[in-house]
Motif scaffolding. Structure first.
Motif, short mmCIF file in Angstrom:
data_model
loop_
_atom_site.label_atom_id
_atom_site.label_comp_id
_atom_site.label_asym_id
_atom_site.label_seq_id
_atom_site.Cartn_x
_atom_site.Cartn_y
_atom_site.Cartn_z
N GLN A 13 44.31 43.26 48.69
CA GLN A 13 45.39 43.48 47.74
C GLN A 13 45.09 44.74 46.93
OE1 GLN A 13 45.20 39.97 45.36
NE2 GLN A 13 46.68 38.88 46.63
N PRO A 14 46.13 45.47 46.54
CA PRO A 14 45.87 46.58 45.64
C PRO A 14 45.49 46.05 44.26
CG PRO A 14 48.23 46.26 45.96
CD PRO A 14 47.55 45.30 46.86
N PRO A 15 44.66 46.76 43.52
CA PRO A 15 44.33 46.31 42.17
C PRO A 15 45.60 46.18 41.34
CG PRO A 15 42.92 48.14 42.84
CD PRO A 15 43.97 48.00 43.88
N PRO A 16 45.57 45.27 40.35
CA PRO A 16 46.78 45.01 39.59
C PRO A 16 47.34 46.22 38.85
CG PRO A 16 44.88 43.78 38.73
CD PRO A 16 44.45 44.43 39.98
N SER A 17 46.47 47.15 38.45
CA SER A 17 46.99 48.32 37.72
C SER A 17 47.15 49.48 38.69
CB SER A 17 46.01 48.70 36.61
OG SER A 17 44.84 49.22 37.17
N SER A 18 47.88 50.48 38.26
CA SER A 18 48.08 51.66 39.11
C SER A 18 46.82 52.50 39.20
CB SER A 18 49.23 52.50 38.56
OG SER A 18 48.91 52.88 37.22
N ASP A 19 45.89 52.29 38.27
CA ASP A 19 44.63 53.05 38.27
C ASP A 19 43.76 52.52 39.42
OD1 ASP A 19 42.36 54.41 37.79
OD2 ASP A 19 41.81 53.34 35.94
N THR A 20 43.41 53.40 40.39
CA THR A 20 42.65 52.95 41.56
C THR A 20 41.14 53.01 41.34
OG1 THR A 20 42.77 55.20 42.42
CG2 THR A 20 44.44 53.63 43.21
N SER A 21 40.69 53.35 40.13
CA SER A 21 39.25 53.41 39.88
C SER A 21 38.68 51.99 39.84
CB SER A 21 38.95 54.14 38.58
OG SER A 21 39.50 53.41 37.50
N TYR A 22 37.37 51.90 39.91
CA TYR A 22 36.69 50.60 39.99
C TYR A 22 36.92 49.78 38.73
CZ TYR A 22 32.80 47.28 39.87
OH TYR A 22 32.03 46.15 39.76
N ASP A 23 37.36 48.54 38.94
CA ASP A 23 37.54 47.60 37.84
C ASP A 23 36.61 46.41 38.09
OD1 ASP A 23 38.25 45.75 35.99
OD2 ASP A 23 40.35 45.53 36.62
N PRO A 24 35.54 46.28 37.31
CA PRO A 24 34.56 45.22 37.58
C PRO A 24 35.13 43.82 37.46
CG PRO A 24 34.11 46.27 35.46
CD PRO A 24 35.18 47.09 36.12
N ASN A 25 36.26 43.68 36.77
CA ASN A 25 36.82 42.34 36.56
C ASN A 25 37.87 41.95 37.60
OD1 ASN A 25 35.30 41.91 34.17
ND2 ASN A 25 36.69 43.32 33.12
N TYR A 26 38.18 42.87 38.48
CA TYR A 26 39.19 42.58 39.51
C TYR A 26 38.49 41.97 40.74
CZ TYR A 26 42.34 43.24 43.40
OH TYR A 26 43.10 43.02 44.52
N VAL A 27 38.94 40.78 41.14
CA VAL A 27 38.34 40.09 42.29
C VAL A 27 39.38 39.99 43.41
CG1 VAL A 27 37.13 38.02 43.10
CG2 VAL A 27 36.93 38.73 40.70
N PRO A 28 39.27 40.79 44.46
CA PRO A 28 40.22 40.69 45.58
C PRO A 28 40.11 39.33 46.27
CG PRO A 28 38.83 42.67 45.76
CD PRO A 28 38.24 41.82 44.70
N ASP A 29 41.16 38.92 46.94
CA ASP A 29 41.17 37.61 47.60
C ASP A 29 40.01 37.40 48.58
OD1 ASP A 29 43.27 36.73 46.21
OD2 ASP A 29 44.78 36.96 47.79
N PRO A 30 39.68 38.41 49.42
CA PRO A 30 38.55 38.20 50.34
C PRO A 30 37.24 37.89 49.60
CG PRO A 30 39.80 40.13 50.99
CD PRO A 30 40.34 39.72 49.66
N VAL A 31 37.06 38.48 48.41
CA VAL A 31 35.83 38.22 47.64
C VAL A 31 35.88 36.81 47.07
CG1 VAL A 31 34.43 38.93 45.67
CG2 VAL A 31 35.46 40.66 47.14
N LYS A 32 37.05 36.40 46.58
CA LYS A 32 37.20 35.01 46.09
C LYS A 32 36.81 34.05 47.21
CE LYS A 32 41.10 35.91 43.04
NZ LYS A 32 42.56 35.80 42.94
N SER A 33 37.40 34.27 48.39
CA SER A 33 37.13 33.41 49.53
C SER A 33 35.64 33.42 49.88
CB SER A 33 37.95 33.89 50.73
OG SER A 33 37.69 33.09 51.84
N PHE A 34 35.04 34.60 49.83
CA PHE A 34 33.62 34.75 50.17
C PHE A 34 32.74 33.92 49.22
CE2 PHE A 34 29.54 36.86 49.38
CZ PHE A 34 29.00 36.90 50.67
#
Length: 518
Positions: A13-34
């Motif tokens: 998934q794209p990060p929730p904000s338009s800023d594509t820089s690293y967001d340590p609090n954003y957890v993509p679905d594959p990471v959640k599943s992992f």
């Protein structure tokens, strides 16, 4: 991947904000599943699935989603794993390992990683750890712990480029990666796991630690025992980095490296153990022990490296393989016992270093330059473990420990120079008078006696049991004025010959099977 789920089903998934820089609090679905699946498998003690996820899935996700950024922070993933404290320590251990492998850690991150290891090891030592983890992961923990200690010492020793803020942090956290702290943790894991007693009992048939590869099939935990076991290898490595080879080998003594063991169950552990064992023996002049073990591991890598091509450790395996050939070239140049090595290893060695080895026998300036070159290429990255004096002018001292070890090594090589001439003559004669040999060597008899005594001294070393053993391929004794030469005989290994012929025969049979007869 043999698992109940596959990350290829997920689209990042794209990060929730338009800023594509690293967001340590954003957890993509594959990471959640992992993390959810990994947490569940750890709770269920499903070692096979944990190993698959740790070895394959973590690498796949890292390559696809975190090539040049860290993984999501531990705080971000904690809610998906019931805020489990031990799992969070394990996740952070992987998080920092990925950071070290792909990015450049900051000083604060180095200190935070030390804190995480302290927390994780404290739980293992003093808590109730009811987990089974794959040997690969437990080995990687010890291996990474020592690597990060080495990396920190190298980083701290480059003082010239440090900012005032970094120096203030170094002063404030002076206990981070302290050499005593590192040694104490490794030793505490050895002691608390009672691994030395377990290995002793195994010799009497009262334990099955090696037979089960350290795993506990009765519902217990393998974590403390296996960490304790691998910590003995970690202690050998740390002492080698400090230049204390004798203590390093003593720490490894409980593991019988002449046999298969849990250390051979993980390729990285196997190679690290033998590399440091061989190097320590080289520095202690126990060349024969070094040659024998280098020969075995190089033959093993030669036969099995195709199975590790997809492994994340493959490049490291190839690098250590090359370094060990360089160390073997040094050992055989100082102690020419080619009979001790296999044909396959010998032909590889000649291909890589044949010309250099013949030049190294001359003991001129070019030979010393070659010894310097091979040693510098193949030696560990030695460290100075003490902190600098921050009140004095800041200088880089990260090369000091290496220069000292190189100096000691080359000093030993220069002393061996005397012996090469003696060895050449002793190989030609079965007996020769002192006067005749003195004339050949163009020295007087008293000088020759000194050289012969030096030869005796330099070809004898004390082994780990305190016994005097000989490294000499050619030995002698003096009876009145005559030197009598005794050539050491290496016991023939018929088994190796037959095994090679069996492999060749199998190859011929396979080729014949492929031929279709009309």
């Amino acid at each position: 991947m043999a698992s109940s789920y596959d990350y290829d089903d997920h689209q990042q998934q794209p990060p929730p904000s338009s800023d594509t820089s690293y967001d340590p609090n954003y957890v993509p679905d594959p990471v959640k599943s992992f993390v959810v699946h990994l947490y569940r498998h750890i709770r269920e003690k499903n070692v096979y699935e944990i190993h698959q996820m740790y070895e394959t899935s973590f690498q796949t996700l890292s390559d696809r989603m975190f090539k040049d950024t860290p993984w999501p922070s531990v705080d971000a993933i904690a809610p998906y794993v019931d805020n489990d404290q031990v799992f969070c320590f394990l996740y952070r251990e992987m998080w920092f390992r990925h950071l070290y492998a792909r990015l450049q850690p900051t000083l604060k991150q180095r200190i935070d990683s030390w804190d995480n290891y302290c927390n994780l090891f404290q739980v293992v030592l003093h808590g109730v750890v009811n987990m089974q983890l794959p040997n690969q992961w437990l080995w990687d923990m010890v291996d990474e712990f020592v690597y990060q200690f080495q990396s920190f010492c190298q980083y701290r020793a480059k003082m010239k480029s440090k900012t005032e803020q970094e120096i203030a942090l170094l002063r404030q956290f002076s206990q981070a990666w302290n050499v005593y702290g590192v040694l104490n943790f490794l030793q505490a894991l050895v002691d608390k796991s009672m691994i030395i007693e377990i290995l002793e009992r195994e010799k009497e048939g009262l334990e099955r630690f090696t037979a089960t590869d350290g795993y506990d099939y009765d519902g217990g935990s393998n974590v403390l025992k296996v960490l304790g076991y691998f910590s003995m290898v970690g202690l050998l490595r740390v002492h080698c980095l400090l230049g204390d080879y004798h203590t390093g080998l003593k720490c490894l003594c409980p593991i019988d490296i002449s046999q298969q063991g849990v250390y051979t169950s993980v390729i990285g552990s196997h190679i690290t153990t033998i590399y440091h064992f061989g190097f320590a023996n080289l520095m202690l002049r126990r060349y024969v022990d070094g040659i024998l073990e280098f020969n075995k591991i190089l033959l093993y890598i030669y036969k099995t490296k195709q199975y590790h091509q997809k492994s994340p450790q493959y490049e490291q395996i190839l690098k250590k393989n090359e370094q060990m050939y360089a160390l073997l070239a040094i050992c055989l140049s100082l102690c020419p016992q080619v009979k001790l090595i296999e044909e396959t290893v010998n032909s590889q060695l000649r291909e890589k270093y044949g010309e250099k080895m013949s030049r190294m026998q001359r003991y001129d300036d070019e030979a010393f330059a070659l010894y310097d070159e091979l040693f510098s290429y193949a030696c560990p990255k030695f460290i100075t473990p003490s902190a600098p004096n921050y009140d004095e002018p800041l200088v880089n001292y990260n090369q000091d420990a290496y220069r000292l070890q190189l100096k000691l090594f080359l000093y030993e090589v220069k002393q061996q120079q005397l012996l090469s001439g003696v060895r050449t003559f002793l190989k030609v004669y079965s007996s020769i008078s002192l006067g005749k040999l003195a004339a050949y060597m163009e020295v007087d008899e008293s000088t020759l006696r000194t050289i012969l005594m030096t030869y005796k001294h330099k070809t004898r070393v004390v082994d780990n049991d305190g016994k005097l053993i000989s490294n000499a391929d050619v030995d002698f004794y003096i009876d009145e004025e005559m030197i009598h030469v005794v050539e050491s005989k290496v016991s023939k290994r018929y088994g190796d010959y037959f095994l090679r012929q069996i492999v060749k025969l199998e190859g011929v049979i396979n080729d014949m099977d492929r031929i279709k007869l009309d």
